[in-house]
Scaffold this motif. Structure first.
Motif, short mmCIF file in Angstrom:
data_model
loop_
_atom_site.label_atom_id
_atom_site.label_comp_id
_atom_site.label_asym_id
_atom_site.label_seq_id
_atom_site.Cartn_x
_atom_site.Cartn_y
_atom_site.Cartn_z
N TYR A 14 0.81 -1.22 0.00
CA TYR A 14 0.00 0.00 0.00
C TYR A 14 0.84 1.27 0.00
N LYS A 15 1.76 1.37 0.95
CA LYS A 15 2.57 2.57 1.09
C LYS A 15 3.43 2.82 -0.15
N TYR A 16 3.96 1.76 -0.73
CA TYR A 16 4.81 1.88 -1.91
C TYR A 16 3.98 2.30 -3.13
N LEU A 17 2.79 1.75 -3.25
CA LEU A 17 1.91 2.16 -4.34
C LEU A 17 1.53 3.63 -4.20
N GLN A 18 1.21 4.02 -2.99
CA GLN A 18 0.84 5.41 -2.73
C GLN A 18 1.99 6.35 -3.09
N ASN A 19 3.19 6.00 -2.70
CA ASN A 19 4.35 6.82 -3.00
C ASN A 19 4.58 6.90 -4.51
N TYR A 20 4.47 5.77 -5.19
CA TYR A 20 4.65 5.75 -6.64
C TYR A 20 3.64 6.66 -7.32
N VAL A 21 2.37 6.52 -6.95
CA VAL A 21 1.32 7.31 -7.58
C VAL A 21 1.53 8.80 -7.31
N GLU A 22 1.94 9.13 -6.09
CA GLU A 22 2.18 10.54 -5.76
C GLU A 22 3.35 11.13 -6.54
N ARG A 77 -1.05 0.55 -11.29
CA ARG A 77 -0.77 0.81 -9.87
C ARG A 77 -1.80 1.75 -9.26
N TRP A 78 -2.24 2.75 -10.02
CA TRP A 78 -3.26 3.67 -9.52
C TRP A 78 -4.55 2.91 -9.24
N THR A 79 -4.94 2.04 -10.16
CA THR A 79 -6.16 1.24 -9.99
C THR A 79 -6.04 0.35 -8.77
N ARG A 80 -4.91 -0.28 -8.61
CA ARG A 80 -4.68 -1.16 -7.46
C ARG A 80 -4.76 -0.38 -6.16
N LEU A 81 -4.15 0.80 -6.13
CA LEU A 81 -4.19 1.64 -4.93
C LEU A 81 -5.62 2.03 -4.60
N GLN A 82 -6.41 2.38 -5.60
CA GLN A 82 -7.81 2.76 -5.36
C GLN A 82 -8.60 1.59 -4.78
N ARG A 83 -8.34 0.39 -5.27
CA ARG A 83 -9.03 -0.79 -4.73
C ARG A 83 -8.65 -1.03 -3.27
N LEU A 84 -7.36 -0.89 -2.95
CA LEU A 84 -6.92 -1.07 -1.57
C LEU A 84 -7.53 0.00 -0.66
N LYS A 85 -7.52 1.24 -1.11
CA LYS A 85 -8.13 2.33 -0.34
C LYS A 85 -9.61 2.06 -0.09
#
Length: 146
Positions: A14-22, A77-85
């Motif tokens: 989660y944290k890594y995906l969030q950082n990547y997307v940001e 990755r953005w889609t995956r992060l949204q699903r996790l959120k």
């Protein structure tokens, strides 16, 4: 497949995906800046060994390929992060907190800190973690009747 292990890995990502997307826009800007810096000079006409083109052409093509891959990865990755959120957002606050402390942003002495913060014994914290992980998995993947 061990669903608990998979869910834990999802949360650890989660944290890594969030950082990547940001940082995605910054990564694109870096590649654009690199492409801008590639300008004609004495090396422009120097053929690349085995490549058939010039050094500038080779660098330019490398940037284009990197940008294309970056864009493809970003959507995934953005889609995956949204699903996790989304899955985390429907959990009760206590369960979200426990998953955050165990998997997302694990502080030192996380179990003791959770015990203090929630007023629970360690065994209760571990039971809550298991329940939260199960509920997160159901929220993320749904229930499939077998």
């Amino acid at each position: 497949m061990n669903w608990k292990k998979e869910a834990a890995n999802d949360l650890k990502e989660y944290k890594y995906l969030q950082n990547y997307v940001e940082n995605y826009e910054d990564l694109l800007e870096e590649l654009d800046a690199r492409m801008t810096r590639l300008h004609g000079g004495k090396d422009e006409q120097t053929p690349v060994s085995g490549g058939g083109g010039t050094r500038i052409e080779d660098e330019w093509l490398s940037c284009i390929v990197k940008k294309d891959r970056l864009k493809s990865q970003h959507l995934e990755r953005w889609t995956r992060l949204q699903r996790l959120k989304g899955a985390l957002s429907i959990l009760p606050p206590e369960e979200r907190l426990v998953l955050e402390y165990f998997y997302i942003d694990r502080p030192k002495n996380h179990v003791d800190r959770l015990c203090d913060r929630l007023g629970y014994e360690k065994s209760q914290v571990y039971r809550l973690k298991d329940e939260a992980l199960k509920n997160f998995t159901i929220a993320l993947y749904g229930i499939i009747a077998g």
